[in-house]
Design a protein around this motif. Sequence first.
Motif, PDB file in Angstrom:
ATOM      1  N   UNK A  43       0.828  -1.202   0.000  1.00  0.00           N
ATOM      2  CA  UNK A  43       0.000   0.000   0.000  1.00  0.00           C
ATOM      3  C   UNK A  43       0.864   1.255   0.000  1.00  0.00           C
ATOM      4  N   UNK A  44       0.295   2.342  -0.487  1.00  0.00           N
ATOM      5  CA  UNK A  44       0.967   3.638  -0.570  1.00  0.00           C
ATOM      6  C   UNK A  44       0.248   4.607   0.368  1.00  0.00           C
ATOM      7  N   UNK A  45       1.011   5.224   1.277  1.00  0.00           N
ATOM      8  CA  UNK A  45       0.501   6.233   2.195  1.00  0.00           C
ATOM      9  C   UNK A  45       1.307   7.517   2.012  1.00  0.00           C
ATOM     10  N   UNK A  46       0.759   8.656   2.449  1.00  0.00           N
ATOM     11  CA  UNK A  46       1.489   9.917   2.331  1.00  0.00           C
ATOM     12  C   UNK A  46       1.170  10.819   3.523  1.00  0.00           C
ATOM     13  N   UNK A  47       2.175  11.599   3.932  1.00  0.00           N
ATOM     14  CA  UNK A  47       2.012  12.554   5.022  1.00  0.00           C
ATOM     15  C   UNK A  47       2.805  13.816   4.738  1.00  0.00           C
ATOM     16  N   UNK A  48       2.449  14.896   5.420  1.00  0.00           N
ATOM     17  CA  UNK A  48       3.125  16.176   5.195  1.00  0.00           C
ATOM     18  C   UNK A  48       4.494  16.249   5.863  1.00  0.00           C
ATOM     19  N   UNK A  49       4.678  15.454   6.920  1.00  0.00           N
ATOM     20  CA  UNK A  49       5.943  15.452   7.651  1.00  0.00           C
ATOM     21  C   UNK A  49       6.365  14.013   7.927  1.00  0.00           C
ATOM     22  N   UNK A  50       7.615  13.773   8.284  1.00  0.00           N
ATOM     23  CA  UNK A  50       8.055  12.413   8.609  1.00  0.00           C
ATOM     24  C   UNK A  50       7.297  11.792   9.777  1.00  0.00           C
ATOM     25  N   UNK A  51       6.744  12.637  10.640  1.00  0.00           N
ATOM     26  CA  UNK A  51       5.998  12.142  11.792  1.00  0.00           C
ATOM     27  C   UNK A  51       4.545  11.828  11.472  1.00  0.00           C
ATOM     28  N   UNK A  52       4.101  12.178  10.271  1.00  0.00           N
ATOM     29  CA  UNK A  52       2.713  11.948   9.899  1.00  0.00           C
ATOM     30  C   UNK A  52       1.812  13.093  10.340  1.00  0.00           C
ATOM     31  N   UNK A  53       0.484  12.882  10.392  1.00  0.00           N
ATOM     32  CA  UNK A  53      -0.199  11.609  10.148  1.00  0.00           C
ATOM     33  C   UNK A  53      -0.143  11.218   8.663  1.00  0.00           C
ATOM     34  N   UNK A  54      -0.307   9.906   8.430  1.00  0.00           N
ATOM     35  CA  UNK A  54      -0.234   9.373   7.088  1.00  0.00           C
ATOM     36  C   UNK A  54      -1.597   8.882   6.630  1.00  0.00           C
ATOM     37  N   UNK A  55      -1.931   9.223   5.389  1.00  0.00           N
ATOM     38  CA  UNK A  55      -3.211   8.842   4.812  1.00  0.00           C
ATOM     39  C   UNK A  55      -3.005   7.822   3.694  1.00  0.00           C
ATOM     40  N   UNK A  56      -3.910   6.875   3.620  1.00  0.00           N
ATOM     41  CA  UNK A  56      -3.872   5.856   2.565  1.00  0.00           C
ATOM     42  C   UNK A  56      -4.123   6.514   1.216  1.00  0.00           C
ATOM     43  N   UNK A  57      -3.302   6.167   0.219  1.00  0.00           N
ATOM     44  CA  UNK A  57      -3.460   6.686  -1.140  1.00  0.00           C
ATOM     45  C   UNK A  57      -4.084   5.636  -2.048  1.00  0.00           C
ATOM     46  N   UNK A  58      -3.434   4.484  -2.153  1.00  0.00           N
ATOM     47  CA  UNK A  58      -3.919   3.404  -3.023  1.00  0.00           C
ATOM     48  C   UNK A  58      -3.095   2.149  -2.752  1.00  0.00           C
ATOM     49  N   UNK A  59      -3.562   1.024  -3.297  1.00  0.00           N
ATOM     50  CA  UNK A  59      -2.738  -0.179  -3.314  1.00  0.00           C
ATOM     51  C   UNK A  59      -1.781  -0.049  -4.492  1.00  0.00           C
ATOM     52  N   UNK A  60      -0.492  -0.034  -4.214  1.00  0.00           N
ATOM     53  CA  UNK A  60       0.506   0.181  -5.257  1.00  0.00           C
ATOM     54  C   UNK A  60       0.861  -1.096  -6.002  1.00  0.00           C
TER      55      UNK A  60
END
Length: 378
Positions: free
Chosen positions: A102-119
């Motif tokens: 899965x692919x997640x993304x966040x604005x900072x290294x600490x997160x929070x991280x949101x799910x983007x898609x299954x890569x």
Amino acid sequence: MQLGKLLNFAIISAAIVGTSGCVESDNAMSEKVKAELKPESKPLQLAYEYVGLAVQKKDTHVWGTSPVLGRDGRVHLYVAEWPQPKKKTMSFRGYFSTSEIAHYVGDTPAGPFEFVRMAVTDQNDNFNAPHNPTIQFIDDQYVLTFIVNENDDRGKQRIIMYVSDDLNDQWRPAKGAEADGTILRKPSDSKIWNHTSVRGVANPTLVKHNGEYVLYFKSAIPDPKKDLNDFKNREFGYGVATAKSIEGPYTIHPERLTSKEMELEDAYAFSYNGSMHIISRDIVGTLGDKEGGLLWTSQDGFSFSAEDTQRSFESLVSYTGKEALAGANVYRGSDKGQLERPQLLIENGQPTYMYVATGINANQGYGSSSHVFKINVK
């Protein structure tokens, strides 16, 4: 001195067979080459500051979490995950049967991280359970390496390499790989250290060092005097394959890199101050409890000795305190919080954050999860 030059000294004759990287060589390295290597002024030491949860998902086991800084300035994570089984007897087996990336993304290294898609999805059969991803940005492109197996058979694990110019997950197989992206298989040549591996080749970690492309991998070697069908009859070690182009093909170095007396698992390699380093799980607890990890150092990138290896990180409870894990569900490891699959965020050539998986979770309804630590280089 470039790693490729060292390899030329180390390997007198080599034969490449397909993408399996089979090599035959007299592996002697001259004393002159060793003398030219310049060691670091002092051993690298990493100190860890606990930040918090990186990724957890309802009714799902989350595992290896590999970070990269995107062109958009955000931190992207590539994460192995699979549905929690309803039957407890299935335990943690999904990692080699139903895992996907899965692919997640966040604005900072600490997160929070949101799910983007299954890569990368599970295609079953011969491209089964994509797992243990590691993501790198090298030569102005993204490189994603991971493992798959065949029909849930861990003995047939192999390494896939995908490349892309962006993180929209439009991946393509590396040019030097097989059609499906297979960049490395277990060698059949008996002169190569891991030709008897009962776990194929697995858990890749890729580095560009002095103009060479260096792909480290794990194999599990059985004792031929014991039952070869016994799951516990295997000893983990790491090897390396190299290439002149990032997309391969990769040639396996015939000698094992790590000490037999110090097993390791889940290695992540990085180049720092002219030396090669590997951070790994201390799978048998050689220098402490097996819930923690090790930091290996090598001047040439082809041998990592026990003498140059130090304890690097401890169990999750060592950083959070017992209260934070009180009443937690333990899906894998112990109630101390066994830390596995360390993956580092490298910024301007320096490790800044570590992401690790653990089989313990105090939040009900969630499976295993990953956590993030800030790294201070000493």
